[in-house]
Design a protein around this motif. Sequence first.
Motif, PDB file in Angstrom:
ATOM      1  N   THR A 258       0.841  -1.193   0.000  1.00  0.00           N
ATOM      2  CA  THR A 258       0.000   0.000   0.000  1.00  0.00           C
ATOM      3  C   THR A 258       0.880   1.248   0.000  1.00  0.00           C
ATOM      4  O   THR A 258       1.828   1.348   0.787  1.00  0.00           O
ATOM      5  N   HIS A 260       0.785   5.741  -0.444  1.00  0.00           N
ATOM      6  CA  HIS A 260      -0.071   6.910  -0.241  1.00  0.00           C
ATOM      7  C   HIS A 260       0.314   8.014  -1.213  1.00  0.00           C
ATOM      8  O   HIS A 260       1.367   7.959  -1.866  1.00  0.00           O
ATOM      9  N   LYS A 261      -0.542   8.995  -1.317  1.00  0.00           N
ATOM     10  CA  LYS A 261      -0.352  10.057  -2.299  1.00  0.00           C
ATOM     11  C   LYS A 261       1.040  10.672  -2.180  1.00  0.00           C
ATOM     12  O   LYS A 261       1.479  11.062  -1.103  1.00  0.00           O
ATOM     13  N   ASP A 263       3.851   9.046  -2.759  1.00  0.00           N
ATOM     14  CA  ASP A 263       4.871   8.003  -2.608  1.00  0.00           C
ATOM     15  C   ASP A 263       5.395   7.591  -3.988  1.00  0.00           C
ATOM     16  O   ASP A 263       4.628   7.441  -4.951  1.00  0.00           O
ATOM     17  N   GLY A 281      -6.580   2.447  -6.985  1.00  0.00           N
ATOM     18  CA  GLY A 281      -5.852   3.708  -6.965  1.00  0.00           C
ATOM     19  C   GLY A 281      -5.436   4.179  -8.344  1.00  0.00           C
ATOM     20  O   GLY A 281      -5.647   3.509  -9.355  1.00  0.00           O
ATOM     21  N   CYS A 320       2.324   7.403  -6.722  1.00  0.00           N
ATOM     22  CA  CYS A 320       0.924   7.254  -6.321  1.00  0.00           C
ATOM     23  C   CYS A 320       0.257   8.629  -6.375  1.00  0.00           C
ATOM     24  O   CYS A 320       0.700   9.566  -5.708  1.00  0.00           O
ATOM     25  N   SER A 322      -3.318   9.074  -6.131  1.00  0.00           N
ATOM     26  CA  SER A 322      -4.565   9.106  -5.370  1.00  0.00           C
ATOM     27  C   SER A 322      -4.248   9.041  -3.880  1.00  0.00           C
ATOM     28  O   SER A 322      -3.096   8.885  -3.479  1.00  0.00           O
ATOM     29  N   ASP A 323      -5.260   9.155  -3.052  1.00  0.00           N
ATOM     30  CA  ASP A 323      -5.029   9.131  -1.610  1.00  0.00           C
ATOM     31  C   ASP A 323      -4.327   7.844  -1.175  1.00  0.00           C
ATOM     32  O   ASP A 323      -3.486   7.852  -0.270  1.00  0.00           O
ATOM     33  N   LYS A 324      -4.694   6.742  -1.831  1.00  0.00           N
ATOM     34  CA  LYS A 324      -4.086   5.453  -1.495  1.00  0.00           C
ATOM     35  C   LYS A 324      -3.980   4.615  -2.770  1.00  0.00           C
ATOM     36  O   LYS A 324      -4.862   4.648  -3.617  1.00  0.00           O
ATOM     37  N   CYS A 325      -2.880   3.869  -2.902  1.00  0.00           N
ATOM     38  CA  CYS A 325      -2.678   2.968  -4.035  1.00  0.00           C
ATOM     39  C   CYS A 325      -2.378   1.574  -3.497  1.00  0.00           C
ATOM     40  O   CYS A 325      -1.417   1.387  -2.745  1.00  0.00           O
ATOM     41  N   ASN A 326      -3.215   0.619  -3.864  1.00  0.00           N
ATOM     42  CA  ASN A 326      -3.009  -0.764  -3.437  1.00  0.00           C
ATOM     43  C   ASN A 326      -2.464  -1.562  -4.623  1.00  0.00           C
ATOM     44  O   ASN A 326      -3.120  -1.660  -5.666  1.00  0.00           O
TER      45      ASN A 326
END
Length: 453
Positions: A258, A260-261, A263, A281, A320, A322-326
């Motif tokens: 995971t 985060h924005k 990263d 994401g 990344c 978006s707020d979070k990228c999986n």
Amino acid sequence: ARFKDLRTKVEAGIFAVLVDKGNRDSTLSEANIASTPSGDAVVQSELNRAEKESTRRNASSTHIMKRAFEVFDAEGKGYVSPGDLGRIVKVATGKALSADEQRDMLAAASTSSSSSPKATGDGDGLSLSDFSELFGRKNHKHFPRGHVIFRAGERGDCMYFINSGKVEIQTRKGQLVARLQSGDFFGEGSLLDEKNVRFTTARCTTPVDVIQIRKEEFDRYIASSSEAKHAIKRKWRARLLKYAKNLMRLQTNVKEKTFHKGDVIYKEGEQGKSMFLVNDGTLEVRHGRNDMAIHKYFRGDSFGESSLIFERPRSSTVICASDKCNLHEMLGSDFLAVLDSHPDAAASLRDMCRKRLFKKAVKTLSLERNRGLTNADIVTAFHEADSDGSGLLSFDEIKKLMHRMDPTIPEQEIRSLLKFVDIDEDGLISLEEYLRLFRSFEHEEIDRKRYSS
């Protein structure tokens, strides 16, 4: 002999329409591929979603010959006129027909039917029944549920259009990579292959009715219709890529990560040690000294393959956005092991990586010229790369474009790129072949209106 030739042209026109309407999610741009996260369960889920969408799209006329008939009878008269035949055959073969030839073509088509042409106020025409008999009934086949139509490695001597039912496509090792239904076609790959070898296994999951096209008929149709030949080659190459990407999503030796924005997943110039599959994401791809944003990855996309396949440093930076990228990360050694055991998938992924490098070169050129990445900008980049103004990109022009971005790209990789994109095999890339590489143009449906009146 003349009537036989005219009848072949009509059949080739029907074949071209069925190819155009079938396998609509097979695009060289990956426009509809990038919607599947990784993992066996989600691949199954996406195949179910695609199946429901196909059912919705085909609900108005589930019989494929009825759908083809409606393309010929664009005005909804209830019959196919000589003019309708001439219009479709012109698109399929590239040759215009005189009014006399159109009437003779109707007569030739009618010799395959058990009834005479329908008498109308404007002349004679083919009814739906006559039209269906012309192409579909003589080649109709039925297979029961569970029947294996062919297996990977066998010699192929025919292809199929699905009239009703569902067919699963599996790898040599039994892994499910596609599910097909009414309107789709399969088995064409072995007819395009010089050795006529089946690449996959096709198994019926329900009772299935198909229209079978034998190799001699297939060869006759694509010899008569360059449109059908190019469309079926393009869709086959796109389907091989789709199968390869689905195969990668089925691998279990991955690690979930995971971000985060902001990263950084990896930086341009780094040595590639793994590839990634996007579960959720949005990620931004940046390139060059000015750190220009040239592309985005979304749910279902994969990235990082190029540096592993070509043993080169990373060609871009991925962040990344978006707020979070999986993501799912697969180590390079595991990725290459999969390719070693699936040579067909390896070839398709190499083509994908070459195509992405080419698109990156196009976008880099546009941005460095202080333009954007709109459709108009992409078209302008084509004409700018076309230095001799021929309307076509030669090998030297493609090499110049790609070496402008990275002069270390081997010429052999550029030649392989040209071979992949050059569907009509003239040694050049046309504007249409070029545009099909970009998702935004696939969404605009480059040739959906080609058969309209």
